[in-house]
Motif scaffolding. Sequence first.
Motif, mmCIF file in Angstrom:
data_model
loop_
_atom_site.group_PDB
_atom_site.id
_atom_site.type_symbol
_atom_site.label_atom_id
_atom_site.label_comp_id
_atom_site.label_asym_id
_atom_site.label_seq_id
_atom_site.Cartn_x
_atom_site.Cartn_y
_atom_site.Cartn_z
ATOM 1 N N GLY A 130 55.523 33.153 49.680
ATOM 2 C CA GLY A 130 54.955 32.384 50.716
ATOM 3 C C GLY A 130 53.491 32.339 50.617
ATOM 4 O O GLY A 130 53.047 32.255 49.415
ATOM 5 N N ASP A 131 52.562 32.753 51.803
ATOM 6 C CA ASP A 131 51.242 32.541 51.656
ATOM 7 C C ASP A 131 50.616 34.068 51.212
ATOM 8 O O ASP A 131 49.397 33.907 51.227
ATOM 9 C CB ASP A 131 50.655 31.890 52.884
ATOM 10 C CG ASP A 131 50.943 30.522 52.775
ATOM 11 O OD1 ASP A 131 51.131 29.827 51.761
ATOM 12 O OD2 ASP A 131 51.110 30.013 53.824
ATOM 13 N N GLU A 132 51.233 35.115 51.450
ATOM 14 C CA GLU A 132 50.671 36.331 51.423
ATOM 15 C C GLU A 132 50.253 36.965 50.108
ATOM 16 O O GLU A 132 51.217 36.868 49.291
ATOM 17 C CB GLU A 132 51.532 37.286 52.234
ATOM 18 C CG GLU A 132 51.668 37.058 53.674
ATOM 19 C CD GLU A 132 50.357 36.706 54.504
ATOM 20 O OE1 GLU A 132 49.181 37.912 54.076
ATOM 21 O OE2 GLU A 132 50.094 36.056 55.277
ATOM 22 N N ASP A 170 43.857 32.788 49.848
ATOM 23 C CA ASP A 170 42.342 32.567 49.930
ATOM 24 C C ASP A 170 41.632 33.729 50.109
ATOM 25 O O ASP A 170 41.954 34.558 50.675
ATOM 26 C CB ASP A 170 42.077 31.379 50.784
ATOM 27 C CG ASP A 170 42.643 30.254 50.644
ATOM 28 O OD1 ASP A 170 43.046 29.877 49.528
ATOM 29 O OD2 ASP A 170 43.221 29.565 51.835
ATOM 30 N N TYR A 171 40.577 33.626 49.086
ATOM 31 C CA TYR A 171 39.628 34.962 49.288
ATOM 32 C C TYR A 171 38.065 34.655 49.319
ATOM 33 O O TYR A 171 37.798 33.349 49.159
ATOM 34 C CB TYR A 171 39.801 35.973 48.040
ATOM 35 C CG TYR A 171 39.031 35.122 47.066
ATOM 36 C CD1 TYR A 171 37.723 35.651 46.641
ATOM 37 C CD2 TYR A 171 39.642 34.658 45.939
ATOM 38 C CE1 TYR A 171 37.079 35.405 45.539
ATOM 39 C CE2 TYR A 171 38.914 33.997 44.891
ATOM 40 C CZ TYR A 171 37.656 34.577 44.643
ATOM 41 O OH TYR A 171 36.718 33.966 43.789
ATOM 42 N N GLN A 172 37.125 35.416 49.628
ATOM 43 C CA GLN A 172 35.772 35.080 49.746
ATOM 44 C C GLN A 172 35.303 36.516 49.463
ATOM 45 O O GLN A 172 35.707 37.510 49.976
ATOM 46 C CB GLN A 172 35.203 34.720 51.034
ATOM 47 C CG GLN A 172 35.452 33.127 51.342
ATOM 48 C CD GLN A 172 35.063 32.688 52.835
ATOM 49 O OE1 GLN A 172 34.178 33.705 53.409
ATOM 50 N NE2 GLN A 172 35.121 31.463 52.886
ATOM 51 N N SER A 192 27.848 34.421 46.840
ATOM 52 C CA SER A 192 29.183 34.339 47.094
ATOM 53 C C SER A 192 30.295 33.671 46.214
ATOM 54 O O SER A 192 30.010 32.809 45.399
ATOM 55 C CB SER A 192 29.238 33.316 48.480
ATOM 56 O OG SER A 192 28.240 33.881 49.506
ATOM 57 N N SER A 193 31.495 34.179 46.266
ATOM 58 C CA SER A 193 32.577 33.654 45.693
ATOM 59 C C SER A 193 33.616 33.054 46.435
ATOM 60 O O SER A 193 33.963 33.710 47.403
ATOM 61 C CB SER A 193 32.948 34.772 44.525
ATOM 62 O OG SER A 193 34.113 34.155 43.919
ATOM 63 N N HIS A 194 34.336 32.076 46.407
ATOM 64 C CA HIS A 194 35.285 31.640 46.979
ATOM 65 C C HIS A 194 36.372 30.910 46.068
ATOM 66 O O HIS A 194 36.151 30.559 44.981
ATOM 67 C CB HIS A 194 35.023 30.356 47.946
ATOM 68 C CG HIS A 194 33.818 30.369 48.544
ATOM 69 N ND1 HIS A 194 33.768 30.683 50.092
ATOM 70 C CD2 HIS A 194 32.544 30.484 48.307
ATOM 71 C CE1 HIS A 194 32.457 30.797 50.353
ATOM 72 N NE2 HIS A 194 31.662 30.669 49.516
ATOM 73 N N ASP A 361 44.369 38.863 58.069
ATOM 74 C CA ASP A 361 44.229 37.372 57.681
ATOM 75 C C ASP A 361 43.917 36.458 59.044
ATOM 76 O O ASP A 361 44.045 35.427 58.851
ATOM 77 C CB ASP A 361 45.303 37.009 56.801
ATOM 78 C CG ASP A 361 45.346 37.727 55.537
ATOM 79 O OD1 ASP A 361 46.674 38.188 54.890
ATOM 80 O OD2 ASP A 361 44.462 38.190 54.903
ATOM 81 N N ASP A 362 43.746 37.437 60.078
ATOM 82 C CA ASP A 362 43.442 36.726 61.256
ATOM 83 C C ASP A 362 42.301 36.367 61.553
ATOM 84 O O ASP A 362 41.246 37.061 61.887
ATOM 85 C CB ASP A 362 44.018 37.654 62.665
ATOM 86 C CG ASP A 362 44.168 37.059 63.788
ATOM 87 O OD1 ASP A 362 44.215 37.575 64.747
ATOM 88 O OD2 ASP A 362 43.464 35.613 63.984
#
Length: 369
Positions: A130-132, A170-172, A192-194, A361-362
């Motif tokens: 999934g997405d987690e 996704d992370y930052q 910053s990193s994305h 992640d909310d």
Amino acid sequence: MKTPRPPALLVLAVLAGHLLLGREVQRIHEGWLQDDRSLPPPRMQVEFVQEMAMQPAVTVRAVPVPAPPRRVTPKSAAVAQAASAPASAPEAKPDTEFMAEAAPEPVADAASAPAAAAPPVAAVASVAPGDEPGPEWPLSTRLSYTLTGTFRGGPIHGQAQVEWLRKGRDYQVHLDVSAGPSFQPFLTRRISSHGQLTPDGIEPQRYDEEEKRVFRDPWRVSVFFLGAEVQLAHGVRQPLPRGAQDSASQFVQLTWLFLTGREPLQAGHRVEFPLVLARRQYAWQYEVMGEVMLDTPMGPVASWHLKPTRPAFEGDLAAEVWLASTMQYLPVRLLIRQNADTVIDLMLKSVPLQAAPESTDDTSRKPSP
């Protein structure tokens, strides 16, 4: 008959216009200006509701995730037969050596850029179905630091903050530094990193570096990770080695490598990965110097000291880092060098804050203050 002389103010205005135009053209050429389409992505909004629980160092092993069954849509009998037949593994191609010595900026062209590849990371799945992401990734975390050091040879004091934010895969990562009084700093900088979390760790997609200084124009540079290539701040594209990190993502990548046991924490061990900075790439190495007890505002904290094995080019940021085993191997201290006259020392001043597990992640919550 004398030729009428233009008013002095008009002459000054024309000269000033040419000067300003020349500066803007130069800044555009150097990559300092970006249009609205290239502005950084919006910052993830996370509510930090709890202090990190200090606990003994624990290595969290990621649980291997089996590959999902392949769905075959037989468009013909030949396709169906080929899908059911045992597939042969593609021939493995050896990685080419990554050359660390990049030419000083600007690079002449991408063809002359050093080609390289990093050694493969241990093949352990780290992303859940999934997405987690997997359980070994820290919750969204905010770390607050006291800043001391020198800037252009003079002493400075201030504060800094690191935020590790994630939403699904996704992370930052944001490092915000300000020097001077909190109400009117004379210098602020953000890196910053994305990107995304993958089975091989962090995969940056974009890096941004911004600086504002009193009596100086602000500037921003961006680096774009484009699959097999990277576009550096001056617009030149170069081959991108596998496993490459940027200035901000590298510290969380180190956290992940030690937390999952992919790299051993023992004195003398070296951790290697390609490091992409704004204008050049490095085959970077950190050597584990050993475990030390840091005297922090929170009291003594056991930390592992990592130090680069080589200096960076003049003007490039290089950092020593101390990772606290009781704080999920997150950095309790960072010693960042830009050159001999600019050195920033960041010391964690309070227990890190984290999001609640059920709301990590909310991003629909209100922004944190």
